[in-house]
Scaffold this motif. Structure first.
Motif, short mmCIF file in Angstrom:
data_model
loop_
_atom_site.label_atom_id
_atom_site.label_comp_id
_atom_site.label_asym_id
_atom_site.label_seq_id
_atom_site.Cartn_x
_atom_site.Cartn_y
_atom_site.Cartn_z
N GLU A 1 0.82 -1.21 0.00
CA GLU A 1 0.00 0.00 0.00
C GLU A 1 0.86 1.26 0.00
O GLU A 1 0.55 2.23 -0.71
N ALA A 2 1.92 1.24 0.79
CA ALA A 2 2.81 2.41 0.84
C ALA A 2 3.50 2.63 -0.51
O ALA A 2 3.68 3.77 -0.95
N ALA A 3 3.87 1.54 -1.17
CA ALA A 3 4.49 1.65 -2.49
C ALA A 3 3.52 2.26 -3.49
O ALA A 3 3.89 3.13 -4.30
N GLU A 4 2.28 1.83 -3.44
CA GLU A 4 1.27 2.36 -4.36
C GLU A 4 1.01 3.84 -4.11
O GLU A 4 0.86 4.64 -5.04
N GLN A 5 0.97 4.23 -2.85
CA GLN A 5 0.75 5.64 -2.52
C GLN A 5 1.90 6.51 -3.02
O GLN A 5 1.69 7.61 -3.53
N ALA A 6 3.12 6.01 -2.87
CA ALA A 6 4.28 6.76 -3.36
C ALA A 6 4.26 6.87 -4.88
O ALA A 6 4.57 7.92 -5.45
N ALA A 7 3.88 5.79 -5.56
CA ALA A 7 3.80 5.81 -7.02
C ALA A 7 2.74 6.81 -7.49
O ALA A 7 2.95 7.54 -8.47
N ALA A 8 1.62 6.87 -6.78
CA ALA A 8 0.58 7.84 -7.13
C ALA A 8 1.10 9.26 -6.99
O ALA A 8 0.84 10.13 -7.83
N ARG A 9 1.85 9.50 -5.92
CA ARG A 9 2.39 10.82 -5.68
C ARG A 9 3.41 11.22 -6.76
O ARG A 9 3.50 12.38 -7.15
N LEU A 10 4.14 10.23 -7.27
CA LEU A 10 5.19 10.50 -8.24
C LEU A 10 4.73 10.36 -9.69
O LEU A 10 5.49 10.62 -10.62
N GLY A 11 3.50 9.91 -9.88
CA GLY A 11 2.96 9.78 -11.23
C GLY A 11 3.54 8.63 -12.02
O GLY A 11 3.77 8.74 -13.23
N ILE A 12 3.77 7.51 -11.34
CA ILE A 12 4.36 6.33 -12.00
C ILE A 12 3.36 5.18 -11.94
O ILE A 12 2.79 4.91 -10.87
N PRO A 13 3.11 4.49 -13.06
CA PRO A 13 2.21 3.33 -13.01
C PRO A 13 2.82 2.19 -12.19
O PRO A 13 4.04 1.96 -12.23
N ILE A 14 1.98 1.50 -11.45
CA ILE A 14 2.46 0.43 -10.58
C ILE A 14 1.48 -0.73 -10.62
O ILE A 14 0.27 -0.52 -10.79
N GLU A 15 1.98 -1.93 -10.51
CA GLU A 15 1.13 -3.12 -10.41
C GLU A 15 1.57 -3.93 -9.20
O GLU A 15 2.76 -4.08 -8.94
N ARG A 16 0.58 -4.46 -8.50
CA ARG A 16 0.84 -5.29 -7.31
C ARG A 16 0.64 -6.76 -7.68
O ARG A 16 -0.35 -7.12 -8.30
N PHE A 17 1.59 -7.59 -7.28
CA PHE A 17 1.54 -9.01 -7.59
C PHE A 17 1.55 -9.82 -6.30
O PHE A 17 1.96 -9.33 -5.25
N ALA A 18 1.09 -11.07 -6.39
CA ALA A 18 0.98 -11.88 -5.19
C ALA A 18 1.43 -13.31 -5.45
O ALA A 18 1.01 -13.93 -6.43
N SER A 19 2.28 -13.84 -4.57
CA SER A 19 2.60 -15.26 -4.59
C SER A 19 1.68 -15.97 -3.60
O SER A 19 0.94 -15.35 -2.86
#
Length: 340
Positions: free
Chosen positions: A54-72
């Motif tokens: 969640e923190a990674a996604e929030q930082a990406a939103a702030r920086l304007g970078i697309p992000i995808e979350r994956f799960a094992s």
């Protein structure tokens, strides 16, 4: 909902209904922005890893970078992580990966492949073998567990019977926390560490491990849990054991089970609630928010050419905090947890 990755799937399992968080599509130069992938150990029953994502996604939103979350599929599914990273490389859409390694050994080769393909890998929480990652952002787990050991010793007057619930065997984080607590509690000759067994980081694992411990040690004074959720499981077992002892007429044993102190590790919201309820005596809080956000910030700098890997320290301490009944309210406010 979480889409669970299996080896039989042809593609990659993702959260968010299989879609990227499209937070930006072009750089200042007009070229397509490379995405960042965030790959925690697992997102199944692991509050701490979810917080990192969640923190990674929030930082990406702030920086304007697309992000995808994956799960094992679990926090020991190293082959899942290998397969996911190989698929990310093949897709060619990614410039960086935030990776919490499931095991200390086994991911070095695929991280090397990612680097050779032009992806930067920033490790969070735990590291893997090899040296092809940019940096690892993590708690100093040995030091932090030692702080937990000292606090545990103070709670019981530096004498008594203690047990530890360890994390998943084979992982760097689990090994470091075990080392830190064992070394720390070993400084107190009046304390006997009678059991130290794995609880797989989870509440059910904590239940199973604690049941095994109290079957042979009904005189415990304290349990140190290497994750908060294992500690929650331990408290459930102790509460049930106390009720059973009381029902059988053994009031002294009932009180003994009820009085066992529990100190957790991670500092998740549930630990705060346990402290408020008097069920935990404290927790060693990590900073998953710093891990996730800092990793994305570093990747953004690298992907934009603002820095090179040589500019980044090889290890970044994300910090820790001992949370006790005395400071839990302030900590709860900091992480946004409110009393019911």
């Amino acid at each position: 909902m979480t889409a669970r990755f299996t080896r039989r799937q042809a593609g990659i399992a993702m959260l968010g209904a299989g879609a990227a968080l499209a937070l930006g599509s072009a750089s200042s130069a007009g070229a397509a922005v490379k995405k960042i992938a965030v790959l925690p150990k697992t997102l199944i029953n692991d509050v701490f890893q979810i917080k990192i994502a969640e923190a990674a996604e929030q930082a990406a939103a702030r920086l304007g970078i697309p992000i995808e979350r994956f799960a094992s599929s679990s926090d020991v599914a190293v082959q899942d992580q290998i397969n996911i990273i190989e698929a990310l490389i093949a897709r060619g859409e990614f410039g960086g990966i935030v990776l919490a390694a499931t095991v200390a050994r086994g991911l070095g080769n695929v991280v090397r492949k990612a680097r050779q393909a032009g992806l930067y890998v920033v490790l969070v929480d735990s590291r893997t073998d090899g040296d092809d990652f940019v940096t690892v952002i993590q708690t100093d787990n040995v030091k932090a567990a030692g702080v937990g050991a000292d606090y545990s010793a103070r709670l019981i007057g530096e004498k008594g019977i203690v047990a530890m619930l360890e994390g998943e065997p084979g992982g760097e984080t689990a090994a470091q926390r075990t080392q830190g607590f064992h070394e720390g509690i070993g400084k107190y000759p009046g304390i006997e560490l009678v059991s130290s067994i794995g609880g797989h980081w989870t509440l059910p694992g904590g239940v199973e491990a604690t049941e095994a411990i109290i079957a042979g040690h009904k005189d415990l004074d304290l349990i140190f849990a290497a994750s908060d959720m294992m500690g929650v499981g331990a408290r459930q077992v102790l509460d049930r054991a106390a009720k059973k002892a009381q029902a059988s007429g053994d009031a002294a044993q009932a009180r003994k089970f009820s009085d066992v102190r529990i100190v957790g590790f991670d500092g998740v919201a549930e630990a705060v609630r346990q402290i408020w309820a008097g069920k935990f005596s404290g927790t060693v809080a990590q900073r998953p928010d710093i891990m996730g956000s800092k990793a994305v910030e570093i990747l953004a700098q690298l992907m934009r050419g603002e820095k090179t890997p040589a500019d980044i320290p090889r290890r970044i301490d994300s910090g820790m905090m001992l949370v006790t009944p005395e400071n839990v309210d302030a900590y709860a406010k900091e992480i946004g947890v409110e009393k019911a």
